[in-house]
Write a protein that holds these residues in place. Structure first.
Motif, mmCIF file in Angstrom:
data_model
loop_
_atom_site.group_PDB
_atom_site.id
_atom_site.type_symbol
_atom_site.label_atom_id
_atom_site.label_comp_id
_atom_site.label_asym_id
_atom_site.label_seq_id
_atom_site.Cartn_x
_atom_site.Cartn_y
_atom_site.Cartn_z
ATOM 1 N N GLY A 21 4.507 -0.697 18.040
ATOM 2 C CA GLY A 21 3.180 -0.346 17.540
ATOM 3 C C GLY A 21 2.955 -0.596 16.072
ATOM 4 N N ALA A 22 3.952 -1.152 15.361
ATOM 5 C CA ALA A 22 3.790 -1.395 13.921
ATOM 6 C C ALA A 22 2.695 -2.423 13.646
ATOM 7 C CB ALA A 22 5.107 -1.851 13.304
ATOM 8 N N GLU A 23 2.407 -3.254 14.646
ATOM 9 C CA GLU A 23 1.352 -4.253 14.462
ATOM 10 C C GLU A 23 -0.034 -3.615 14.367
ATOM 11 O OE1 GLU A 23 1.778 -3.516 18.824
ATOM 12 O OE2 GLU A 23 3.171 -3.884 17.168
ATOM 13 N N SER A 24 -0.134 -2.324 14.690
ATOM 14 C CA SER A 24 -1.429 -1.632 14.645
ATOM 15 C C SER A 24 -1.825 -1.209 13.241
ATOM 16 C CB SER A 24 -1.395 -0.398 15.554
ATOM 17 O OG SER A 24 -1.142 -0.757 16.886
ATOM 18 N N ILE A 25 -0.912 -1.336 12.265
ATOM 19 C CA ILE A 25 -1.237 -1.012 10.871
ATOM 20 C C ILE A 25 -1.076 -2.270 10.013
ATOM 21 C CG2 ILE A 25 -0.670 1.446 11.006
ATOM 22 C CD1 ILE A 25 2.066 0.813 9.793
ATOM 23 N N SER A 26 -1.790 -2.300 8.877
ATOM 24 C CA SER A 26 -1.703 -3.487 8.016
ATOM 25 C C SER A 26 -0.613 -3.334 6.963
ATOM 26 C CB SER A 26 -3.043 -3.742 7.328
ATOM 27 O OG SER A 26 -3.410 -2.635 6.528
ATOM 28 N N GLY A 27 -0.068 -2.130 6.825
ATOM 29 C CA GLY A 27 1.003 -1.895 5.864
ATOM 30 C C GLY A 27 1.298 -0.413 5.774
ATOM 31 N N PHE A 28 2.256 -0.048 4.941
ATOM 32 C CA PHE A 28 2.584 1.366 4.777
ATOM 33 C C PHE A 28 2.964 1.636 3.329
ATOM 34 C CE2 PHE A 28 6.775 -0.336 4.971
ATOM 35 C CZ PHE A 28 7.613 0.576 4.345
ATOM 36 N N ALA A 29 2.867 2.897 2.940
ATOM 37 C CA ALA A 29 3.237 3.323 1.580
ATOM 38 C C ALA A 29 4.046 4.601 1.706
ATOM 39 C CB ALA A 29 1.989 3.560 0.737
ATOM 40 N N ARG A 44 -5.956 -1.748 -1.706
ATOM 41 C CA ARG A 44 -5.397 -2.101 -0.400
ATOM 42 C C ARG A 44 -6.534 -2.472 0.553
ATOM 43 N NH1 ARG A 44 -0.011 -0.442 -0.174
ATOM 44 N NH2 ARG A 44 0.604 1.212 -1.604
ATOM 45 N N LYS A 45 -6.153 -3.164 1.630
ATOM 46 C CA LYS A 45 -7.152 -3.596 2.607
ATOM 47 C C LYS A 45 -7.631 -2.451 3.496
ATOM 48 C CE LYS A 45 -5.014 -8.167 2.914
ATOM 49 N NZ LYS A 45 -4.264 -9.103 3.790
ATOM 50 N N GLY A 46 -6.869 -1.370 3.558
ATOM 51 C CA GLY A 46 -7.177 -0.304 4.513
ATOM 52 C C GLY A 46 -6.198 -0.334 5.662
ATOM 53 N N ASN A 47 -6.316 0.613 6.576
ATOM 54 C CA ASN A 47 -5.424 0.719 7.727
ATOM 55 C C ASN A 47 -3.966 0.821 7.293
ATOM 56 O OD1 ASN A 47 -4.654 0.902 10.409
ATOM 57 N ND2 ASN A 47 -4.610 -1.323 10.703
ATOM 58 N N ILE A 48 -3.723 1.654 6.266
ATOM 59 C CA ILE A 48 -2.374 1.859 5.725
ATOM 60 C C ILE A 48 -1.812 3.165 6.301
ATOM 61 C CG2 ILE A 48 -1.042 2.309 3.610
ATOM 62 C CD1 ILE A 48 -2.039 -0.544 3.792
ATOM 63 N N LEU A 49 -0.526 3.149 6.611
ATOM 64 C CA LEU A 49 0.162 4.385 7.005
ATOM 65 C C LEU A 49 0.826 4.976 5.766
ATOM 66 C CD1 LEU A 49 1.377 6.447 8.999
ATOM 67 C CD2 LEU A 49 3.230 4.819 9.413
ATOM 68 N N TYR A 50 0.344 6.147 5.328
ATOM 69 C CA TYR A 50 0.941 6.837 4.186
ATOM 70 C C TYR A 50 1.980 7.827 4.708
ATOM 71 C CZ TYR A 50 -2.703 4.930 1.182
ATOM 72 O OH TYR A 50 -3.513 4.080 0.479
ATOM 73 N N VAL A 51 3.220 7.681 4.214
ATOM 74 C CA VAL A 51 4.320 8.560 4.623
ATOM 75 C C VAL A 51 4.686 9.435 3.424
ATOM 76 C CG1 VAL A 51 6.667 8.684 5.538
ATOM 77 C CG2 VAL A 51 5.156 6.803 6.224
#
Length: 809
Positions: free
Chosen positions: A548-556, A717-724
């Motif tokens: 499912g990582a393809e569902s986000i554009s990146g992470f921070a 950022r473009k959006g759709n980021i997963l913030y951890v």
């Protein structure tokens, strides 16, 4: 003297008030973040108690340039642990060394250990003669069981159990990257680059993958040259990254910790590993959890006949381990480095040591000891604090936690807001009176007059086919027991569980590395950069796959890793707006008239005070090896030369800008979007009281983490980021926690996802989905015991967190 009496308290933002704090009681200092609590309790009471005690011993403790108060009476010797001071970088400082358990264990192995023949594995008798092969052993001194001793340490890692290795896959992102770019990616300064040009001139502008293997090795590890009889390592990637690491700079995974292949992380040498007690050597006990070690020693006493000395030593170790386990620290190991512990864990270790000493008539000042604690675990902490008070001591706690405030015998509320809007005593008295105090923001949140925003939680996520999920399959990192778990995207997800239950193992050590691998931007065909050998990463991420990582554009990731800790590192440099401010000053008419460039507004460059070289202070040597500091008489602590201070922006010179609080700076730079953007985020997450030029070494762990959070959110950022995020509420008052929840909600409304490791019930109550690990810490944790909405956990009898969610209406 029954009270600590202070007249005219006026350090930092304190408004010159008088206050009386009762002794031999538990006093809690509370108020919004940055209101002045720490200034009163640490900078006045702790520092003055320490100073007066040292002076009574004939020790000259330091010089003061400013008077913090008019008078103070009733102080006793003070002991304190501040969160900003607990972050040590010394890998030799471990739980075992701090508690002296390793010293006692070394004595036990010296006294009771059995030497094993290195030739045939036969246990040697008391005469140390092998009955099978005639090998003659020798008795090992106690020092052989210490990784800090030349006798005992592993010779490959020098007793550290690990060493760092350059991560070439990270530095060489594609085949066209040149050697020069590799060094720049590692943070090489222009001065070092000139030296490298002389040493590697033939190769600096060649693609790294075309460089001969022997030169690659020199680029990574350097070579030793003899200079005046001393061996000096040439400039190379490992030397550059090691220097940055020692300075406290954040280098991510450019320099990876690798488990030592010679001792397998046991730290001690081969000789000591040949001495066993009940089948285990010293290093094995060092890597076992405290709970496992206690159980092992209890079993050993039942199975093996020790000498009287051995019995006494073993029982003393068992008692000390039991005390630490009762304080919810049983998931730690004796080899666990102190630098990796939360502030709360360190303070619980500290409390245990002082409870064992049975000393009285001291003043203890504690800085948020509930940090990193689940609601269930706070009960044991409270018992320890009460025991400390019952011994005849005064306990002062700087804290935001509801439970701690409720049990306080005396409460001091500082406020009403942070920074220049704080610094006043809003309330003094008991808990009931605080609830009635209209001026107190703390009282308003405790009495529910003010409420934390209720988010509109997304219902029925499990069956919502529009929700995307990220899944980890069969994770076995650290104590995880073959965990397969999914996290919904586009919502706020909480990761809960008691200390050591596996939260960080699942998120920081499994999810984040797997996301890094997924999004890493380098060619898999660069075999020259493959670092595979007999070494293995210190924390090995063991999981089958991530889906499912393809569902986000990146992470921070916003972790609890420390940020820059030198005196020149500050919030304004960390969030990357310092160059913009200096360029702004260089563009002013006065600067152009005087011929000043951006370099003239740096205290590290042309703008530095000539007398103190831009440090703002001078060293003083009163005698022996004592070094102290006093404010520079030339620049009066401003750090700049007079020429740089002539230039102003909206009436403020560059030194005044650095001394300005973030909330003030937001107003000053309101018409300059590149500068004000990240500052506004910092203000919104409760950091408006922090000064732009405040050294990052003075920030608490929670403040440092929120600084990183602001920097990450502030990036375009473009959006759709997963913030951890890892416990961003550390150090936050209830008022500031409410602001943080608003910010997290805004991130989600803007199309992002947030995954947060957290104990704070108000934050967990605001989550759309919670994954709870447990049921306990260490070997008794590592499984998912509950998942779902906050309401699902409330109704789940297996959930430990559920009952506390139900209590918070």
């Amino acid at each position: 003297m029954n009270n600590i009496m202070i007249k005219g308290a006026r350090i930092h933002n304190l408004k010159g008030f008088d206050i009386s704090i009762p002794k031999n009681k538990i006093t809690v200092a509370t108020g919004v973040s940055g209101s002045g609590k720490s200034s009163l309790m640490f900078d006045i009471i702790f520092e003055e108690g320490r100073k007066q005690y040292l002076q009574s011993l004939g020790i000259f403790p330091g010089l003061e340039d400013d008077k913090k108060f008019d008078s103070i009476t009733g102080v006793s010797p003070t002991i304190s642990v501040r969160q900003s001071l607990v972050r040590q970088s010394n890998p030799r400082s471990t739980v075992g060394s701090r508690t002296r358990l390793l010293s006692q264990l070394a004595m036990l192995y010296h006294s009771e250990g059995t030497l094993i023949c290195p030739n045939c594995g036969t246990p040697l008798g008391k005469n140390l003669q092998c009955s099978s092969c005639d090998y003659k052993g020798h008795s090992l001194d106690v020092s052989y069981f210490s990784y800090n001793s030349p006798n005992g340490m592993c010779k490959k890692c020098f007793g550290k159990g690990s060493y760092s290795k350059v991560n070439m896959n990270k530095l060489v992102s594609n085949k066209s990257i040149t050697v020069r770019q590799v060094f720049r990616n590692a943070g090489t300064t222009s001065g070092i680059e000139r030296v490298l040009d002389r040493n590697l001139h033939k190769y600096m502008d060649l693609p790294y993958y075309k460089v001969p293997d022997e030169i690659k090795n020199e680029i990574k590890n350097g070579h030793y040259t003899s200079n005046s009889g001393a061996n000096n390592k040439s400039y190379c990637l490992s030397r550059i990254l090691e220097a940055r690491k020692k300075k406290g700079e954040f280098i991510g995974d450019l320099y990876r910790p690798i488990s030592c292949s010679a001792c397998n992380g046991y730290r001690i040498g081969e000789e000591a590993r040949s001495v066993l007690i009940n089948g285990k050597h010293f290093g094995e006990l060092g890597k076992m959890t405290l709970e496992q070690t206690r159980d092992f020693l209890v079993q050993t006493l039942q199975e093996i006949e020790f000498t009287q000395l051995g019995k006494t030593l073993a029982q003393d170790i068992i008692n000390k381990l039991s005390s630490l386990i009762d304080s919810r620290l049983g998931h730690l190991t004796m080899y666990r480095e102190m630098s990796t512990l939360s502030g709360g864990e360190i303070q619980r270790i500290f409390l245990n040591a002082h409870l064992e000493s049975n000393m009285d008539s001291l003043i203890y000042v504690l800085d948020e000891p509930t940090t990193g604690l689940h609601e269930l675990e706070k009960e044991e902490l409270l018992k320890s604090i009460k025991r400390l008070k019952d011994l005849g001591n005064t306990v002062i706690i700087v804290e935001h936690d509801r439970k701690i405030i409720q049990v306080a015998e005396h409460i001091v509320d500082i406020g009403p807001k942070a920074g220049i809007a704080g610094g006043e005593v809003i309330y003094e008295g008991d808990y009931a009176g605080l609830l009635q105090c209209d001026k107190s923001l703390t009282g308003q949140y405790l009495s529910d007059t003010q409420k934390i925003m209720k988010r509109n939680l997304k219902p029925n996520l499990q069956n919502d086919k529009t929700t995307s999920w990220i899944s980890i399959k069969h994770a076995k990192t650290n104590n995880l027991k073959d965990v397969s778990v999914s996290f919904p995207l586009g919502v706020l997800v909480g990761i809960a569980g008691v200390s050591g239950s596996g939260k960080s193992s699942l998120i920081s050590d499994t999810l984040v590395p797997m996301l890094k691998d997924y999004f890493r931007n380098y060619s898999k065909n660069i075999l020259d950069c493959d670092e595979s050998d007999e070494d293995s990463a210190l924390v090995e991420t063991i999981a089958e796959t991530i889906l499912g990582a393809e569902s986000i554009s990146g992470f921070a990731e916003v972790s609890q890793a420390p940020i820059g800790r030198n005196i020149n590192s500050s919030p304004v440099t960390f969030i990357k707006i310092w160059d913009k401010i200096r360029n702004l000053f260089a563009s002013q008419e006065k600067s152009i008239e005087l011929g000043l460039t951006a370099g003239h507004f740096s205290f590290n460059s042309d703008g530095a005070c000539p007398d103190c070289s831009g440090s703002g202070r001078k060293s003083v040597f009163p005698g022996s090896n004592i070094q102290m500091y006093t404010t520079c008489n030339t620049c009066k602590g401003k750090r700049y030369n007079p020429e740089a201070l002539q230039v102003t922006y909206k009436g403020k010179n560059i030194s005044e800008i650095l001394d300005m609080q973030i909330s003030e700076a937001v107003s000053l730079f309101e018409d300059n979007k590149p500068i004000v953007h990240t500052l506004t985020i910092m203000k919104d997450i409760g950091m408006g009281y922090i000064k732009l030029g405040q050294p990052t070494s003075t920030l608490s762990g929670g403040e440092a983490q929120r600084l990183k959070l602001a920097k990450e959110i502030g990036k375009k950022r473009k959006g759709n980021i997963l913030y951890v995020m890892d416990e961003p509420t550390t150090g936050l008052s209830m008022y500031d926690t409410a602001q943080l929840i608003k910010l997290l909600n805004k991130l989600i409304e803007n199309g992002n996802s947030v995954l947060i490791i957290e104990h704070n019930i108000d934050v967990l109550k605001s989550c759309d989905w919670i994954v709870e690990l447990g049921p306990d810490g260490g070997v008794n944790g590592g499984t998912v015991i509950a998942k779902g909405s906050p309401k699902d956990l409330e109704d789940n009898p297996k959930s430990i967190t559920g009952k506390y969610l139900k209590e918070r209406l």
